[in-house]
Design a protein around this motif. Structure first.
Motif, mmCIF file in Angstrom:
data_model
loop_
_atom_site.group_PDB
_atom_site.id
_atom_site.type_symbol
_atom_site.label_atom_id
_atom_site.label_comp_id
_atom_site.label_asym_id
_atom_site.label_seq_id
_atom_site.Cartn_x
_atom_site.Cartn_y
_atom_site.Cartn_z
ATOM 1 N N LEU A 81 0.835 -1.206 0.000
ATOM 2 C CA LEU A 81 0.000 0.000 0.000
ATOM 3 C C LEU A 81 0.867 1.253 0.000
ATOM 4 N N ASP A 82 1.958 1.222 0.746
ATOM 5 C CA ASP A 82 2.883 2.349 0.757
ATOM 6 C C ASP A 82 3.476 2.567 -0.634
ATOM 7 N N GLY A 83 3.843 1.470 -1.303
ATOM 8 C CA GLY A 83 4.366 1.582 -2.652
ATOM 9 C C GLY A 83 3.342 2.155 -3.617
ATOM 10 N N LEU A 84 2.093 1.731 -3.473
ATOM 11 C CA LEU A 84 1.032 2.240 -4.334
ATOM 12 C C LEU A 84 0.872 3.744 -4.170
ATOM 13 N N ALA A 85 0.868 4.217 -2.926
ATOM 14 C CA ALA A 85 0.713 5.647 -2.670
ATOM 15 C C ALA A 85 1.890 6.434 -3.242
ATOM 16 N N ASP A 86 3.106 5.924 -3.053
ATOM 17 C CA ASP A 86 4.289 6.619 -3.561
ATOM 18 C C ASP A 86 4.285 6.696 -5.077
ATOM 19 N N VAL A 87 3.911 5.595 -5.739
ATOM 20 C CA VAL A 87 3.863 5.602 -7.204
ATOM 21 C C VAL A 87 2.783 6.569 -7.705
ATOM 22 N N ALA A 88 1.648 6.594 -7.032
ATOM 23 C CA ALA A 88 0.584 7.524 -7.427
ATOM 24 C C ALA A 88 1.058 8.967 -7.329
ATOM 25 N N ASP A 89 1.782 9.287 -6.262
ATOM 26 C CA ASP A 89 2.311 10.643 -6.113
ATOM 27 C C ASP A 89 3.343 10.949 -7.184
ATOM 28 N N GLY A 90 4.225 9.980 -7.463
ATOM 29 C CA GLY A 90 5.262 10.207 -8.459
ATOM 30 C C GLY A 90 4.705 10.384 -9.855
ATOM 31 N N LEU A 91 3.811 9.488 -10.258
ATOM 32 C CA LEU A 91 3.221 9.582 -11.595
ATOM 33 C C LEU A 91 2.287 10.785 -11.700
ATOM 34 N N GLY A 92 1.554 11.040 -10.619
ATOM 35 C CA GLY A 92 0.602 12.152 -10.642
ATOM 36 C C GLY A 92 1.248 13.515 -10.672
ATOM 37 N N SER A 93 2.511 13.586 -10.274
ATOM 38 C CA SER A 93 3.192 14.884 -10.261
ATOM 39 C C SER A 93 3.414 15.442 -11.657
ATOM 40 N N GLY A 94 3.501 14.552 -12.641
ATOM 41 C CA GLY A 94 3.748 14.998 -14.004
ATOM 42 C C GLY A 94 5.154 15.497 -14.242
ATOM 43 N N PRO A 96 9.511 15.164 -14.542
ATOM 44 C CA PRO A 96 10.456 14.221 -15.163
ATOM 45 C C PRO A 96 10.837 13.101 -14.208
ATOM 46 N N ALA A 97 11.453 12.062 -14.774
ATOM 47 C CA ALA A 97 11.728 10.859 -14.001
ATOM 48 C C ALA A 97 12.500 11.136 -12.726
ATOM 49 N N LEU A 101 10.956 10.349 -9.060
ATOM 50 C CA LEU A 101 11.579 9.388 -8.153
ATOM 51 C C LEU A 101 11.899 10.026 -6.806
ATOM 52 N N ARG A 102 12.287 11.278 -6.822
ATOM 53 C CA ARG A 102 12.553 11.978 -5.565
ATOM 54 C C ARG A 102 11.271 12.114 -4.754
ATOM 55 N N ILE A 103 10.165 12.436 -5.418
ATOM 56 C CA ILE A 103 8.870 12.537 -4.737
ATOM 57 C C ILE A 103 8.475 11.196 -4.135
ATOM 58 N N MET A 104 8.697 10.133 -4.883
ATOM 59 C CA MET A 104 8.341 8.794 -4.407
ATOM 60 C C MET A 104 9.152 8.387 -3.185
ATOM 61 N N LYS A 105 10.364 8.909 -3.072
ATOM 62 C CA LYS A 105 11.244 8.525 -1.974
ATOM 63 C C LYS A 105 10.928 9.272 -0.680
ATOM 64 N N GLN A 106 10.177 10.359 -0.774
ATOM 65 C CA GLN A 106 9.841 11.129 0.420
ATOM 66 C C GLN A 106 8.922 10.324 1.330
ATOM 67 N N SER A 107 8.994 10.609 2.617
ATOM 68 C CA SER A 107 8.240 9.822 3.602
ATOM 69 C C SER A 107 6.773 10.217 3.691
ATOM 70 N N ASP A 108 6.431 11.428 3.250
ATOM 71 C CA ASP A 108 5.039 11.863 3.354
ATOM 72 C C ASP A 108 4.234 11.367 2.164
#
Length: 259
Positions: A81-94, A96-97, A101-108
């Motif tokens: 579930l944590d991975g799903l949320a991180d990927v959603a944030d990363g892809l949803g940010s629009g 660059p890669a 990836l930096r967004i996905m690595k953040q704890s929030d």
């Protein structure tokens, strides 16, 4: 065969809360772990199915559905579930890669992650409630099918043609380690076993084929997410694998609900 035991230890040690001594932490053991990961799904799925059936029997189908989803989350420390949320944030940010990836690595967790988690969990609970309303056996089989399919998806995310998006972490450890034949074989075996279990425990006859069909739908949904992540992130991470697992499980439950 010499990698079977190290692979199982790696799989249970990283994909569950069960106390297992991991003897080997290398790419060979990691690749084997992704292939045998459905065994983890069998164990965790059986525990969650039993808890869900008990709660559905005593408290009704909705409570059984919530219980099964909660037990699965607890048995994995919410890893997928944590991975799903991180990927959603990363892809949803629009972005660059590198920035994604930096967004996905953040704890929030950002708004895309929160919304995705909410919708996915609601879909899983609603679908399972309908299955438990049919019968306790039907609901338990749905939980088991979702859990096994989620772990089958991990092998597809680690195909040799799929690179790691960044160095380090679980994603880099297991990326590009699984042969297509191994991913196909374990998925086919899982689908056949689930179909056989449904056939043996049901008076519905050919209707038991809806379980292997649901496996195919779940893996197809996970594959679409993988393709999107590879295009946007240039590869996979541990978060992508977790997101694939949750996507596969949700696809299975939705397919069972509408079949």
């Amino acid at each position: 065969m010499e990698l079977l035991v190290p692979g199982l230890r790696f799989a249970f040690g990283t994909l569950s809360v069960l106390r297992v001594r991991v003897d080997r932490w290398d790419r060979e053991a990691g690749g084997a772990a992704m292939v045998v990961a459905p065994a983890v799904g069998v164990v965790l799925g059986a525990l969650a199915a039993g808890a869900g059936a008990l709660l559905a029997w005593r408290g009704g189908p909705p409570l059984g559905a919530v219980g099964a989803v909660a037990v699965l989350a607890a048995l994995t420390r919410g890893l997928h579930l944590d991975g799903l949320a991180d990927v959603a944030d990363g892809l949803g940010s629009g972005k660059p890669a590198e920035d994604a990836l930096r967004i996905m690595k953040q704890s929030d967790i950002g708004p895309f992650g929160v919304l995705t988690l909410l919708l996915v969990l609601l879909a899983q609970v609603a679908a399972l409630a309908g299955e438990f309303a049919g019968s306790l056996r039907q609901g338990a089989l749905a939980v088991l099918t979702a859990a096994v399919t989620a772990r089958c998806a991990l092998a597809w995310g680690c195909l040799r043609s799929v690179p790691a998006a960044r160095p380090g972490g679980l994603g880099a450890m297991v990326a590009s380690t699984v042969r297509p034949a191994a991913a196909l074989g374990v998925s086919a075996l899982g689908a056949a076993a689930l179909g056989a279990a449904a056939w043996a425990s049901s008076a519905e006859g050919w209707a038991a084929l809806r379980y292997p069909a649901a496996v195919a739908v779940g893996l197809g949904a996970a594959w679409l997410l993988l393709r999107r992540c590879v295009r946007r992130l240039d590869g996979i991470t541990g978060d992508v694998l977790g997101a694939m697992a949750e996507t596969a499980a949700t696809g299975v439950l939705v397919a069972l609900a509408v079949s």
